[in-house]
Design a protein around this motif. Sequence first.
Motif, PDB file in Angstrom:
ATOM      1  N   THR A   1      -4.300  -0.816   6.144  1.00 26.72           N
ATOM      2  CA  THR A   1      -3.638  -1.307   4.943  1.00 26.72           C
ATOM      3  C   THR A   1      -3.959  -0.423   3.747  1.00 26.72           C
ATOM      4  O   THR A   1      -5.127  -0.154   3.457  1.00 26.72           O
ATOM      5  N   SER A   2      -2.938   0.034   3.058  1.00 29.12           N
ATOM      6  CA  SER A   2      -3.118   0.862   1.863  1.00 29.12           C
ATOM      7  C   SER A   2      -3.438  -0.016   0.663  1.00 29.12           C
ATOM      8  O   SER A   2      -3.369  -1.252   0.728  1.00 29.12           O
ATOM      9  N   SER A   3      -3.752   0.607  -0.459  1.00 30.33           N
ATOM     10  CA  SER A   3      -4.108  -0.146  -1.665  1.00 30.33           C
ATOM     11  C   SER A   3      -2.927  -0.938  -2.212  1.00 30.33           C
ATOM     12  O   SER A   3      -3.114  -1.928  -2.920  1.00 30.33           O
ATOM     13  N   CYS A   4      -1.690  -0.529  -1.884  1.00 25.82           N
ATOM     14  CA  CYS A   4      -0.513  -1.265  -2.373  1.00 25.82           C
ATOM     15  C   CYS A   4      -0.028  -2.288  -1.358  1.00 25.82           C
ATOM     16  O   CYS A   4       0.962  -2.985  -1.605  1.00 25.82           O
ATOM     17  N   GLY A   5      -0.693  -2.387  -0.205  1.00 23.57           N
ATOM     18  CA  GLY A   5      -0.344  -3.384   0.791  1.00 23.57           C
ATOM     19  C   GLY A   5       0.493  -2.875   1.951  1.00 23.57           C
ATOM     20  O   GLY A   5       0.623  -3.557   2.968  1.00 23.57           O
ATOM     21  N   VAL A   6       1.089  -1.695   1.822  1.00 26.42           N
ATOM     22  CA  VAL A   6       1.862  -1.115   2.923  1.00 26.42           C
ATOM     23  C   VAL A   6       0.903  -0.697   4.035  1.00 26.42           C
ATOM     24  O   VAL A   6      -0.154  -0.124   3.769  1.00 26.42           O
ATOM     25  N   LYS A   7       1.268  -0.964   5.279  1.00 28.67           N
ATOM     26  CA  LYS A   7       0.391  -0.685   6.407  1.00 28.67           C
ATOM     27  C   LYS A   7       0.905   0.488   7.227  1.00 28.67           C
ATOM     28  O   LYS A   7       2.110   0.653   7.421  1.00 28.67           O
TER      29      LYS A   7
ATOM     30  N   GLY B   1      -9.132   5.691  -1.275  1.00 25.39           N
ATOM     31  CA  GLY B   1      -8.383   4.825  -2.185  1.00 25.39           C
ATOM     32  C   GLY B   1      -9.323   4.011  -3.039  1.00 25.39           C
ATOM     33  O   GLY B   1     -10.180   4.551  -3.735  1.00 25.39           O
TER      34      GLY B   1
ATOM     35  N   SER C   1      -7.668   0.589   2.383  1.00 23.39           N
ATOM     36  CA  SER C   1      -7.175   0.588   0.993  1.00 23.39           C
ATOM     37  C   SER C   1      -6.924   2.008   0.498  1.00 23.39           C
ATOM     38  O   SER C   1      -7.152   2.321  -0.669  1.00 23.39           O
TER      39      SER C   1
ATOM     40  N   THR D   1      -4.837   5.397  -0.695  1.00 19.25           N
ATOM     41  CA  THR D   1      -3.762   5.560  -1.673  1.00 19.25           C
ATOM     42  C   THR D   1      -2.518   6.090  -0.966  1.00 19.25           C
ATOM     43  O   THR D   1      -2.493   7.233  -0.504  1.00 19.25           O
ATOM     44  N   LEU D   2      -1.502   5.269  -0.893  1.00 19.21           N
ATOM     45  CA  LEU D   2      -0.290   5.624  -0.152  1.00 19.21           C
ATOM     46  C   LEU D   2       0.421   6.828  -0.756  1.00 19.21           C
ATOM     47  O   LEU D   2       0.905   7.704  -0.030  1.00 19.21           O
ATOM     48  N   SER D   3       0.498   6.891  -2.082  1.00 21.10           N
ATOM     49  CA  SER D   3       1.244   7.978  -2.722  1.00 21.10           C
ATOM     50  C   SER D   3       0.633   9.337  -2.411  1.00 21.10           C
ATOM     51  O   SER D   3       1.349  10.303  -2.125  1.00 21.10           O
TER      52      SER D   3
END
Length: 331
Positions: free
Chosen positions: A65-71, A92, A24, A26-28
């Motif tokens: 998996t990131s917190s926004c769902g993108v892997k 995250g 989870s 943070t992608l950004s």
Amino acid sequence: MPMANAEPGVPSDRLRIGFVLARSFTLSAFALFVDTLRLASDEFDRSGRVLADWEVLGSTRHLITSSCGVKVAATSDFVDPGRFHYIAVVGGLLNNDTVIDRDTEDYLKTAAAKKVRLLGICTGTFILAELGLMNGHRTCVSWLHYNAFRQRFPDLPVRSDRIFNLDRTRGSCAGGSSAADMAATIVRRHISKKAERNALEVLHIEKARTGLAIQTRQPLSIEVRDPRLRAVLIMMESHVEGTVEIAELASSVGLSRRQLERLFMSETNASPAAIYRRVRLERARQLILTTKAPLIEIALEVGFENASHFSRAFSKTFGQSPTRLRSQPVE
């Protein structure tokens, strides 16, 4: 091009950074950091690994998996951490009990033992602190996570007014766009100002902020213009129990107590002590309106020793007692 400030035993041809992504994450924050590095590594937008190199490290090649769902998949196994100048841990969401596995924990401890610089990105600092790897280092976290960090690690120095901190062999940043600022500082130190400028121009960032920049956050209850006063107000709001001395607040922004008093009088026509009390009472008012906590508990939380003292101060500030405020119907 040789990298400036290379250390013995560390490859000097390129700046090398390994990334550890927590569950989870943070992608950004990850994307901004790695893209600053990517764009600084080559001219324009060619993305060549000329001046820098990077890997996403993992114990397995399973998708993270990131917190926004993108892997995102790891690009490398846990190679010798001494190959990297920095290892950045991207955190995250804090609601997961297990965000990294045992192999990852061991790898980070090995990296620390080898004197590799460790960076906590977003809540990656929580992971490093949990492993005992932030002891003796000042930590920077988002104001959003400040109280959680203090509760979990009460013995570690932490602040939530600055966007990032590079402290000897450790670094930490609040996450979000501050990841690009930290990455830009590292690029400037280890590659060149030209490389930093190239990255920021492509990212459409006019200028990187320094570690002294104040975090962007929800509007403060008291408006001030001077960034040093904004930083002090953030510290006041983070310590509503009233335990921070005025002299300590002044010192945190490089001022003497008298200088801080003059600044507050100039902008608010009130002393720092009066403003601090106002901040604490504003927090109490919020708790009265949004919780069912007993008034004595609220009084203690905002630094008053007894309910009667709290009630008098509250009534003087807001023109009505805490009891009367709570009894009014919510509109």
